[in-house]
Design an enzyme around this catalytic site. Structure first.
Site, PDB file in Angstrom:
ATOM      1  CD  GLU A  42      -6.233  -1.654  -5.107  1.00  0.00           C
ATOM      2  OE1 GLU A  42      -5.637  -0.827  -4.922  1.00  0.00           O
ATOM      3  OE2 GLU A  42      -6.282  -2.635  -5.905  1.00  0.00           O
TER       4      GLU A  42
ATOM      5  CE  LYS B  73      -5.111  -5.563  -7.060  1.00  0.00           C
ATOM      6  NZ  LYS B  73      -5.289  -5.197  -5.408  1.00  0.00           N
TER       7      LYS B  73
ATOM      8  CB  CYS C 112      -2.432  -1.859  -6.418  1.00  0.00           C
ATOM      9  SG  CYS C 112      -1.505  -1.772  -5.322  1.00  0.00           S
TER      10      CYS C 112
END
Ligand code: CDT
Length: 345
Positions: A47, A128, A193
């Site tokens: 990330e 995300k 993540c």
């Protein structure tokens, strides 16, 4: 027939706020070449791989904030990032990499792309969905902040699985559907993540027959203001726990969705002060760790995997078509937070 792929996570050691972009790209190229020497066909980077994990900082100047972002569609041609994509194409290796995306409209997303060496182009993008932390910094001046809600919008591209060409010899193509599931080009999904802690995204990928989930991350090793302080832990104990939770979600969700997963950390002491966990790993559809990072620096984690291994779970224990009961799952999409049952009299 086996459908094998050689796959790698490129774990990166710390990238400091002062690290020149050219130095970071040089490290990424070196990782890509190491993976290539092992025969890797696909390499996952972390990330926000090109910069420090800047959401831990309160950044007042717009120009300074903008310096961490790239325009998503320009990634293979932007001077900051082009060398990585050029090398991937030259080496014939697919890459997936996380970055901070600024759109034409000025919105920010924590995003990742999948670049196909065969196509010489980005073939998938993910933004995300689960942004952890807060908009405002903690009052505690020593706290590790996670200001993703300040700098990014929640992802709006969903969890869209995609096929990756050129990785598996003899993959079935359109028109050969009669061969059945699990015969075509590999089916992949990206998450970033914090997404890995949420079963919802995994299941949506599972429902598209995902075979490999790719997840880059920056996870603090010690952040009591973020994680909670119910159990007081030393930084060392907290880091062991954070790695445990990371592997727990990668292993269990791989198992429950009968897929492989690859996770790549940015690890070590970033900006000289903020500890990030390692633990990059490759997990199997049975939930086992096949390969994992030894340390917290730049390191390739490598495995040769056979996508055929996904079939057992997908056709037996987790045959969704036969066993899922969607009439009983309504709350999942009707309600966001928790509503407890009424108190007893
Ligand atoms: N980068 C990122 O998403 N980190 C988060 C920290 C969680 S804070 C509650 C993670 O899930 O690892």
């Amino acid at each position: 027939m086996p459908r094998t792929i050689k796959i790698a996570a490129a774990q990166m050691g710390p990238v400091h706020i002062t690290s020149p972009r050219t130095e970071v790209i040089t490290r990424m190229l070196s990782l890509l070449h190491s993976a290539s020497s092992l025969g890797a066909q696909l390499v996952l980077f972390p990330e926000t791989a090109f910069t420090t994990f800047f959401p831990r900082h309160l950044i007042a100047s717009q120009a300074s904030l903008d310096s961490y972002f790239e325009h998503g569609d320009n990634l293979p041609s932007s001077p900051n990032t082009k060398p990585l994509f050029d090398a991937a194409k030259e080496l014939g290796i697919d890459i997936s990499v996380g970055f901070a995306e600024r759109t034409e409209e000025g919105e920010g997303y924590n995003a990742s792309v999948y670049f196909s060496a065969e196509k010489g182009a980005v073939i998938a993008k993910y933004r995300k969905v689960h942004l952890p932390g807060s908009k405002e910094p903690f009052e505690n001046p020593d706290a590790v902040n996670q200001l993703e809600k300040r700098y990014f919008q929640p992802g709006n591209l969903g969890f869209k699985a995609f096929r990756t060409p050129g990785l598996v010899a003899g993959a079935a193509k359109k028109g050969s559907e009669e061969l059945g599931a699990g015969k075509g080009d590999p089916i992949m999904g990206m998450m970033i993540c914090n997404d890995r802690r949420w079963a919802e995204g995994w299941r949506i990928y599972g429902m598209q027959g995902v075979e490999v989930v790719l997840c880059g991350y920056n996870t603090a090793g010690f952040a009591p203001d973020l994680w909670g302080t119910r159990k007081v832990m030393t930084p060392e104990e907290a880091e062991v726990d954070a790695v445990f939770h990371h592997k727990l979600v990668m292993q269990s969700n791989s198992y429950m969705n009968s897929c492989f997963s690859v996770s790549a950390a940015k690890a070590g002491l970033e900006d000289g002060k903020y500890d990030l966990i390692g633990g990059s790993c490759i997990t199997s559809p049975e939930g086992h760790v096949l390969a994992e990072a030894k340390g917290k620096g730049d390191e390739i984690v490598f495995a040769e995997i056979d996508l055929e291994d996904c079939r057992q779970g997908k056709e037996k224990t987790f045959d969704f078509e036969r066993h899922r009961r969607i009439d009983q799952y309504g709350l999942i999409t009707e309600q966001t937070g928790v509503v407890e049952p009424e108190l007893l009299p």
